[in-house]
Design a protein around this motif. Structure first.
Motif, PDB file in Angstrom:
ATOM      1  N   SER A  94       0.812  -1.221   0.000  1.00  0.00           N
ATOM      2  CA  SER A  94       0.000   0.000   0.000  1.00  0.00           C
ATOM      3  C   SER A  94       0.847   1.274   0.000  1.00  0.00           C
ATOM      4  O   SER A  94       0.311   2.362  -0.180  1.00  0.00           O
ATOM      5  CB  SER A  94      -0.984  -0.002   1.184  1.00  0.00           C
ATOM      6  N   GLY A  95       2.159   1.137   0.218  1.00  0.00           N
ATOM      7  CA  GLY A  95       3.033   2.313   0.116  1.00  0.00           C
ATOM      8  C   GLY A  95       3.549   2.831   1.445  1.00  0.00           C
ATOM      9  O   GLY A  95       4.099   3.932   1.528  1.00  0.00           O
ATOM     10  N   LYS A  96       3.443   2.024   2.486  1.00  0.00           N
ATOM     11  CA  LYS A  96       3.863   2.464   3.822  1.00  0.00           C
ATOM     12  C   LYS A  96       5.372   2.694   3.877  1.00  0.00           C
ATOM     13  O   LYS A  96       5.840   3.743   4.347  1.00  0.00           O
ATOM     14  CB  LYS A  96       3.463   1.413   4.885  1.00  0.00           C
ATOM     15  N   THR A  97       6.126   1.707   3.377  1.00  0.00           N
ATOM     16  CA  THR A  97       7.582   1.845   3.447  1.00  0.00           C
ATOM     17  C   THR A  97       8.081   2.969   2.542  1.00  0.00           C
ATOM     18  O   THR A  97       8.932   3.769   2.940  1.00  0.00           O
ATOM     19  CB  THR A  97       8.264   0.501   3.082  1.00  0.00           C
ATOM     20  N   VAL A  98       7.515   3.061   1.346  1.00  0.00           N
ATOM     21  CA  VAL A  98       7.965   4.126   0.432  1.00  0.00           C
ATOM     22  C   VAL A  98       7.687   5.502   1.058  1.00  0.00           C
ATOM     23  O   VAL A  98       8.523   6.405   0.997  1.00  0.00           O
ATOM     24  CB  VAL A  98       7.293   3.985  -0.958  1.00  0.00           C
ATOM     25  N   THR A  99       6.551   5.653   1.717  1.00  0.00           N
ATOM     26  CA  THR A  99       6.239   6.918   2.397  1.00  0.00           C
ATOM     27  C   THR A  99       7.290   7.219   3.462  1.00  0.00           C
ATOM     28  O   THR A  99       7.799   8.346   3.563  1.00  0.00           O
ATOM     29  CB  THR A  99       4.836   6.833   3.063  1.00  0.00           C
ATOM     30  N   SER A 100       7.639   6.190   4.254  1.00  0.00           N
ATOM     31  CA  SER A 100       8.602   6.449   5.333  1.00  0.00           C
ATOM     32  C   SER A 100      10.006   6.692   4.773  1.00  0.00           C
ATOM     33  O   SER A 100      10.755   7.516   5.305  1.00  0.00           O
ATOM     34  CB  SER A 100       8.597   5.300   6.344  1.00  0.00           C
TER      35      SER A 100
END
Ligand SMILES: Nc1ncnc2c1ncn2[C@@H]1O[C@H](COP(=O)(O)OP(=O)(O)OP(=O)(O)O)[C@@H](O)[C@H]1O
Ligand SMILES: [Mg+2]
Length: 342
Positions: free
Chosen positions: A57-63
């Motif tokens: 869902s993009g959690k790591t890319v956001t962080s």
């Protein structure tokens, strides 16, 4: 009030981290592909904000964007990232290197992969102090011992000379926390920090993070799949689905009165020990690959409440729900969604 932008309603609050309209695109075999889409996340001082959502869902890319750790080439980042009101978006790599480890730190799921097997744990902690504070060898060593002690490693004076392979997974994660915390950052980003640990070690780690939070007045962005961990750790939660934040809310509201159909689906999928033997409920379908996201609501295909002409045509912004929380749903305020029975 359902049409007011959430960014407007909350912009006055003092936040340590403010991610505003963050989008990230990678150049892939499908061309430029957006994997994080207009994400807004705020972490107030001294609080823990959970970031939850299915895999991809993009959690790591956001962080990673908030840490300035995305690859420079083949990546487009737009929007802004503010740390204590300072805009980090335009920092050069050398400036990021100063911020990382001293003002923002991160711990990852697999501590062994982040620790260098060739150096003692003490060296790896002391190195951060030398780099950021220019401390002498002796002082930085003393700080390493102090910090190992603070993260609950017994006999820290002796263990500071140990190598990572001499430590268990749980202890390596404590060392990672020591490295992350030694320069007293304002913000800790924890990306699935306890997923690889067994349940008892996980509990100790969560307790330790809370202790460090109190002691250092730390703000935490806590990324996890585990809603049990969210319940234990977080004050507020942002739920991500297919690159977007679909709901941002307080922890109690999340569990008792979810505002987005996807959040309801996540709660429904929590195993209930009273219903042993019955089938676990799962949200039908799968998170679509980023190059297949619709222009309209990303959850449209899987949503049991979707109405084609309202949900399947236009992009849906993050709207202010009835109690001021952020909900990215065209039917905000109309649905009576199920929380967890208390
Ligand atoms: N460097 C990259 N190049 C292209 N696509 C990428 C890159 N890094 C991540 N992605 C894609 O971005 C999307 C979001 O990935 P991300 O790792 O942020 O998910 P996540 O929510 O952290 O998932 P998980 O719960 O499995 O850790 C995925 O579709 C992933 O394949
Ligand atoms: Mg991840």
């Amino acid at each position: 009030m359902a049409t007011a932008s959430l960014a407007e309603t909350k912009s006055q609050r003092q936040d340590v981290l403010g991610v505003e309209d963050l989008s990230v695109e990678f150049f892939t075999e499908h061309g430029w592909t957006r994997v994080v889409d207009n994400v807004n996340i705020r972490v107030p001082r001294g609080k823990t904000v959970g970031l939850v959502g299915e895999s991809g869902s993009g959690k790591t890319v956001t962080s990673l964007a908030a840490m300035g750790l995305l690859p420079r080439h083949g990546t487009r980042v737009t929007g802004s990232i503010q740390l204590d009101g300072r805009d980090l978006t335009t920092l050069a790599e050398s400036q990021w290197a100063e911020v990382r480890g001293s003002e923002i730190s991160m711990v990852f799921q697999e501590p062994r992969r982040s620790l260098d097997p060739a150096f003692t744990v003490g060296h790896q902690i002391a190195e951060v102090v030398r780099r950021h504070e220019g401390a002498s060898k002796r002082d930085s060593h003393a700080r390493a011992v102090e910090m190992l002690d603070a993260v609950g490693i017994a006999d820290a004076k002796r263990r500071v000379r140990a190598y990572p392979h001499e430590f268990s997974g749980g202890m390596c994660q404590r060392v990672m926390l020591a490295i992350a915390m030694v320069c007293k950052p304002k913000l800790l980003i924890a990306d699935e920090p306890t997923t690889a640990l067994d349940v008892t070690v996980q509990k100790e780690m969560l307790r330790l993070m809370k202790e460090l939070q109190r002691e250092f007045d730390l703000s935490i962005l806590f990324i996890t799949h585990d809603l049990g961990v969210v319940a234990e750790m977080c004050d507020e939660v942002s739920v991500m689905y297919a690159g977007q934040v679909v709901e941002s809310t307080g922890i109690d509201e999340l569990f008792t009165a979810p505002g987005h159909p996807y959040t309801e689906g996540l709660l429904d999928a929590i195993p209930d020990p009273r219903a042993r033997g019955s089938r676990l409920k799962a949200i039908p379908g799968m998170v679509p690959a980023p190059w297949l996201w619709p222009r309209s609501c990303h959850f449209f295909d899987r949503c049991t409440y979707a109405i084609a002409d309202r949900c399947g045509t236009e992009p849906v912004p993050l709207l202010a729900g009835p109690d001021g929380r952020g909900i990215r749903c065209a039917r905000v305020g109309e649905l009576e969604l199920r929380g967890i029975d208390q």
